[in-house]
Scaffold this motif. Structure first.
Motif, PDB file in Angstrom:
ATOM      1  N   ALA A 165      23.442   0.259  64.227  1.00 32.32           N
ATOM      2  CA  ALA A 165      24.426   1.063  65.284  1.00 32.32           C
ATOM      3  C   ALA A 165      23.678   1.370  66.376  1.00 32.32           C
ATOM      4  N   PRO A 166      23.490   0.418  67.401  1.00 29.43           N
ATOM      5  CA  PRO A 166      22.712   0.446  68.353  1.00 29.43           C
ATOM      6  C   PRO A 166      23.298   1.481  69.305  1.00 29.43           C
ATOM      7  N   THR A 167      22.436   2.249  70.129  1.00 33.50           N
ATOM      8  CA  THR A 167      22.849   3.269  71.198  1.00 33.50           C
ATOM      9  C   THR A 167      22.916   2.535  72.593  1.00 33.50           C
ATOM     10  N   ARG A 168      22.313   1.508  72.819  1.00 29.87           N
ATOM     11  CA  ARG A 168      22.325   0.878  74.107  1.00 29.87           C
ATOM     12  C   ARG A 168      22.849  -0.363  74.108  1.00 29.87           C
ATOM     13  N   VAL A 169      23.399  -0.812  75.229  1.00 32.02           N
ATOM     14  CA  VAL A 169      23.967  -2.258  75.353  1.00 32.02           C
ATOM     15  C   VAL A 169      22.796  -3.199  75.049  1.00 32.02           C
ATOM     16  N   GLU A 170      21.660  -3.068  75.611  1.00 35.54           N
ATOM     17  CA  GLU A 170      20.556  -4.074  75.373  1.00 35.54           C
ATOM     18  C   GLU A 170      20.121  -4.295  74.151  1.00 35.54           C
ATOM     19  N   GLU A 171      20.287  -2.997  73.070  1.00 38.58           N
ATOM     20  CA  GLU A 171      20.049  -3.297  71.843  1.00 38.58           C
ATOM     21  C   GLU A 171      20.857  -4.091  71.232  1.00 38.58           C
ATOM     22  N   ALA A 172      22.342  -3.879  71.366  1.00 38.89           N
ATOM     23  CA  ALA A 172      23.206  -4.542  70.761  1.00 38.89           C
ATOM     24  C   ALA A 172      23.057  -5.821  70.983  1.00 38.89           C
ATOM     25  N   THR A 173      23.033  -6.404  72.152  1.00 37.91           N
ATOM     26  CA  THR A 173      22.960  -7.771  72.766  1.00 37.91           C
ATOM     27  C   THR A 173      21.681  -8.509  72.076  1.00 37.91           C
ATOM     28  N   ALA A 174      20.550  -7.531  72.063  1.00 36.10           N
ATOM     29  CA  ALA A 174      19.352  -8.169  71.279  1.00 36.10           C
ATOM     30  C   ALA A 174      19.360  -8.438  69.758  1.00 36.10           C
ATOM     31  N   LEU A 175      20.286  -7.691  69.294  1.00 41.57           N
ATOM     32  CA  LEU A 175      20.558  -7.871  67.781  1.00 41.57           C
ATOM     33  C   LEU A 175      21.544  -9.107  67.680  1.00 41.57           C
ATOM     34  N   LEU A 176      22.469  -9.215  68.232  1.00 43.88           N
ATOM     35  CA  LEU A 176      23.152 -10.487  68.276  1.00 43.88           C
ATOM     36  C   LEU A 176      22.490 -11.678  68.635  1.00 43.88           C
ATOM     37  N   ALA A 177      21.518 -11.564  69.562  1.00 42.74           N
ATOM     38  CA  ALA A 177      20.573 -12.793  70.084  1.00 42.74           C
ATOM     39  C   ALA A 177      19.919 -13.109  68.575  1.00 42.74           C
ATOM     40  N   GLU A 178      19.227 -12.003  68.036  1.00 36.41           N
ATOM     41  CA  GLU A 178      18.682 -12.288  66.923  1.00 36.41           C
ATOM     42  C   GLU A 178      19.177 -12.692  65.859  1.00 36.41           C
ATOM     43  N   HIS A 179      20.372 -12.388  65.380  1.00 38.87           N
ATOM     44  CA  HIS A 179      21.173 -13.009  64.196  1.00 38.87           C
ATOM     45  C   HIS A 179      22.271 -13.992  64.682  1.00 38.87           C
ATOM     46  N   GLY A 180      22.420 -14.359  65.811  1.00 38.60           N
ATOM     47  CA  GLY A 180      23.349 -15.637  66.000  1.00 38.60           C
ATOM     48  C   GLY A 180      24.850 -15.291  65.326  1.00 38.60           C
TER      49      GLY A 180
END
Lengths: 284, 168
Positions: free
Chosen positions: A10-25
């Motif tokens: 449950a990220p609170t910033r857009v950058e965190e959300a996209t970093a999670l997506l980049a990490e887990h593909g």
């Protein structure tokens, strides 16, 4: 049935959300309102190792006017947009389409951005976005980019978003005076997905139609623009003729809900009805 | 298996803290962890409405939410919509008066949905009510008693030939 196990983020910033997506593909999936995703998980039609919930991300829930557009943040609830005077005044087609989605309990949770990113070809909002030439804002690890709705819907449940991007906002153009809009669809029960549906926008000057857009849903692998019918309407064709033109350019498939031939026939009728209603509003 | 997480919920005015897997649905947490079995689970994929609860004042499907998503929220279930003096709320009373239930399985979902809807929309039209009821399925009644209960609770007239549901 119960969803398979996943790790919840449950990220609170857009950058965190996209970093999670980049990490887990492709092992990760974005969760917004969840009104389509959670049933798919529960029915085990889909499973993901990671769910990235956007509901706590800051800056995604505003409705604002920007440069002649109405900008709707990704997690604006459908119910909020449905009852927004700003949406009704600036993008009436969106206002008119929202009550057709599911039921009020679904719209209390479902989001405008989620419906468009989910890209179900039988749902209303992708057709609205396509018909209005909306712009989809995608946020990724490298920043944001804009995608025209015409380039966004690739196939059933498939969009131009990359694995590490989220839909962060949708910008709907605001039409001027003398315009009218209508949504028509045929469903077996209230709130069901449409067997066939049409969204129409027209702008008139006197008796002349100066601008026309027609979006179709439920009759192809993506929402469709009825471009030939739009052209016919601009050349002076009446609503019934334009409806027939729209139907002549689609080839919906048979499924358990309706045959392709039936959907084609219905399309001619609902396009006519939607054009008639939109013209009536534009001339009132 | 993913790690269990702590979820804090205020349900019907009481604070709770549960330790659950992220995949656990709010409907299952209410029933299995909090033993609030008034929330019924029918289809478990958002079609039937039996599991409807209010989350932060809005009626939603509890089977379409993971409990972890509503950490910190206020939840009202069917156990929480009744006045504290032991009477029934207007829609509940109307359901009894209009014979709006038979087996009762769908009833909690109808009660929570319409309690929430009528709170937010105190002056609906007859058509508004039918649309508002469309998100909940009932397999017994044929809906007539339920529609009449909604009309009664909303102060709308009940057609004479539809008073007891015997006209269909």
């Amino acid at each position: 049935m119960k969803p398979s196990s996943f790790n919840y983020h449950a990220p609170t910033r857009v950058e965190e959300a996209t970093a999670l997506l980049a990490e887990h593909g492709d092992g990760a999936k974005v969760l917004a309102g969840g009104q389509s995703l959670v049933p798919m998980l529960s029915l085990r039609l889909a499973s993901f190792e990671h769910l990235v919930d956007l509901n706590k991300v800051e800056g995604l829930s505003a409705i604002e006017r920007v440069n002649g557009h109405l900008r709707v943040g990704a997690i604006v609830r459908q119910a909020v947009a449905e009852h927004s005077a700003d949406v009704a005044a600036s993008v009436p087609l969106l206002s008119k389409a929202l009550p057709h989605i599911g039921h009020f309990q679904i719209r209390n949770r479902g989001t405008v951005g989620g419906s468009i990113a989910h890209a179900d070809p039988a749902s209303e909002l992708p057709a609205v976005a396509l018909a209005l030439d909306a712009t989809i804002e995608a946020a990724g690890p490298g920043g944001t980019r804009k995608i025209a709705a015409a380039d966004f819907f690739v196939s059933t449940w498939q969009t131009a978003l990359a694995d590490d991007e989220i839909l962060s906002a949708v910008e709907f153009p605001v039409w001027g005076p003398g315009s009218g809009f209508a949504v028509e669809e045929l469903t077996r029960r209230h709130g069901d997905f449409a067997l066939a549906g049409a969204v129409v926008g027209v702008q008139v000057s006197g008796d002349t139609v100066t601008k026309a857009t027609i979006g179709l849903f439920g009759v192809g692998p993506t929402p469709l623009r009825a471009s030939a019918a739009e052209a016919a309407l601009l050349s002076g064709a009446d609503a019934a003729e334009a409806g027939k033109v729209a139907a002549s350019h689609i080839s919906p498939v048979d499924d358990i809900h309706a045959s392709g031939a039936y959907r084609t026939q219905v399309t001619a009728v609902i396009v006519r009805r939607a054009i008639e209603a939109a013209l009536k509003e534009a001339r009132s | 298996m993913s790690d269990e997480v702590v979820v804090k919920l205020n349900v019907n005015g009481r604070d709770h803290k549960v330790l659950v897997e992220p995949r656990k649905l709010l409907s299952d947490v209410l029933r299995e962890d909090l033993h609030l079995t008034g929330t019924h689970v029918g289809c478990e994929h958002g079609a039937c409405g039996a599991c409807t609860v209010m989350v932060d004042g809005a009626a939603v499907r509890a089977c379409l939410l993971f409990a972890v998503q509503v950490d910190g929220s206020k939840v009202v279930t069917v156990e929480g919509v009744t006045p504290t003096d032991g009477t029934l709320n207007p829609f509940q009373q109307a359901m009894q008066d209009c014979h709006g239930l038979q087996c009762g399985f769908c009833t909690p979902g109808f009660v929570v949905s319409m309690t929430s809807y009528l709170d937010d929309n105190p002056n609906p039209t007859d058509d508004d009510l039918k649309i508002a009821l469309s998100g909940n399925l009932c397999r017994c009644t044929g809906y007539r008693g339920i529609i009449n209960a909604a009309r009664t609770a909303a102060g709308l007239p009940v057609p004479a030939n539809a008073a007891d549901g015997s006209d269909h």
